[in-house]
Scaffold this active site. Structure first.
Site, PDB file in Angstrom:
ATOM      1  CB  CYS A 196      -0.937  -0.028   1.203  1.00 55.17           C
ATOM      2  SG  CYS A 196      -2.006   1.421   1.311  1.00 55.17           S
ATOM      3  CB  CYS A 211      -0.713   2.476   3.951  1.00 54.15           C
ATOM      4  SG  CYS A 211      -2.293   1.922   3.296  1.00 54.15           S
ATOM      5  CG  ASP A 212       3.029   1.158   4.583  1.00 59.59           C
ATOM      6  OD1 ASP A 212       2.608   1.686   5.636  1.00 59.59           O
ATOM      7  OD2 ASP A 212       2.779  -0.022   4.272  1.00 59.59           O
TER       8      ASP A 212
END
Ligand SMILES: Cc1cc2nc3c(=O)[nH]c(=O)nc-3n(C[C@H](O)[C@H](O)[C@H](O)COP(=O)(O)OP(=O)(O)OC[C@H]3O[C@@H](n4cnc5c(N)ncnc54)[C@H](O)[C@@H]3O)c2cc1C
Length: 320
Positions: free
Chosen positions: A140, A143-144
């Site tokens: 992701c 997300c990261d």
């Protein structure tokens, strides 16, 4: 009705951000929700140590901690949170039937599906090792990606999502190397052009991932092999992003609900309604676009409100 069959007003399947948020709203609306957690209590977020983009946590929070808090909040309003896996459903009649662990049968007035989706990985031992360590493997970028600011990363994938994620990473990272297995993208022309026209994205075609390299704790690079020439090389990188697709956890619903070609449940636009009355969907099980905890929570809220309004309308019909 047999004694072994339980009747439930609102059954929620899944314990990710969508399921728990639906439970909070349903419980506060006196719908006495019963929630089955499945084999991954807390959902996908329990596999990450750093959540920095969920509102309300200015210092960030670990995924397991955040999900325990969501569970506590759902239980505070008397959600019946249970251990169990839904193995079969029958949505053909006016009563929605659900079986848990192949044995327990439940008849439901409303069902909220929050079964999420699972990211696909390559399956290499080294990839799984650094994924479990939280040492630099991710599925992701949104997300990261932030954790790899000004660093060099590798992303594998050739579809629209892979292009979108590579482009997202290119705005944060010093360099993005994109590994494409075939000699062409699977993505739309416009997404392909976006990636090709981005200066700090390097595309390697005909390239397979041989090994994710690391120091035992964190990723340090990726060994790749050209599947035409056989040439092997190493790319230095601190992050390895896998963007080869997701599999929605929706197989048990396929005989009753409309799914798209990947298996995502198709909802009536702008609502959580499915093609079956009284069955609602929230979170990643229906979302191939955003796939975030906060959007899952938002649609969990929608599903509980839609379910509550559906029940209220049915009750009103009875009293007319
Ligand atoms: C490593 C990683 C890091 C991430 N980091 C972030 C981040 O920082 N910020 C962010 O916003 N998003 C992040 N995400 C994405 C986020 O986790 C998802 O978007 C979100 O969890 C989706 O929520 P959900 O409730 O739809 O489903 P999930 O969290 O996937 O939960 C699904 C639930 O359904 C249950 N279930 C499935 N099938 C059944 C069944 N048959 N019977 C009973 N239960 C069942 C499972 O046990 C699970 O509890 C990350 C994802 C991953 C994998």
């Amino acid at each position: 009705m047999s004694e072994t069959i339980e009747h439930v007003k609102c059954l929620i399947i899944g314990s990710g951000p969508a399921g728990y948020t639906a439970a909070i709203y349903a419980a506060r609306a006196n719908m006495s929700p019963v929630l089955y957690q499945g084999t991954q209590p807390g959902g996908q977020l329990t596999t990450t140590n750093e959540v920095e983009n969920f509102p309300g946590y200015p210092d960030g929070v670990t995924g397991p901690e955040m999900m325990l808090e969501l569970q506590k909040q759902a239980e505070r309003f008397d959600t019946d949170v249970r251990d169990g896996w839904v193995t079969k459903v029958d949505f053909s009649g006016p009563v929605h039937k659900v079986w848990v662990n192949d044995t327990k049968e439940i008849h439901c007035d409303t069902v909220i599906i929050s079964t999420g989706a699972s990211a696909k990985y390559l399956g290499l031992e080294s990839e799984q090792k650094y994924l479990k360590l939280g040492g630099g493997v991710s599925a992701c970028a949104v997300c990261d990606g932030f954790f790899y600011r000004n660093q060099e990363v590798v992303i594998v994938g050739a579809g629209d999502s892979a292009c979108e994620e590579a482009h997202y990473l290119s705005k944060l990272c010093k360099k993005v190397t994109m590994l494409v297995r075939r000699d062409e993208f699977r993505a739309s022309k416009i997404m392909e052009a976006r990636v090709r026209n981005t200066e700090n994205i390097d595309i390697l075609f005909n390239t397979n991932t041989d090994e994710v390299l690391g120091d035992g704790q964190v990723v340090t690079g990726v060994r790749v092999k050209n599947n035409v020439t056989g040439a092997v090389s190493e790319i230095p990188a601190t992050g390895f992003f896998v963007a080869i697709g997701h599999k929605p956890n929706t197989d048990i619903f396929k005989d009753y609900l409309e799914l798209d070609e990947t298996g995502y449940i198709i909802n009536v636009p702008g609502t959580s309604r499915t093609n079956v009355e009284g069955v609602f969907v929230s979170g990643d099980a229906a979302d191939h676009v955003y796939r975030q905890a906060v959007t899952a929570a938002g649609t969990g809220c929608m599903a509980a409100l839609d379910a509550e309004r559906y029940l209220a309308a049915k009750e009103a019909e009875v009293h007319v």
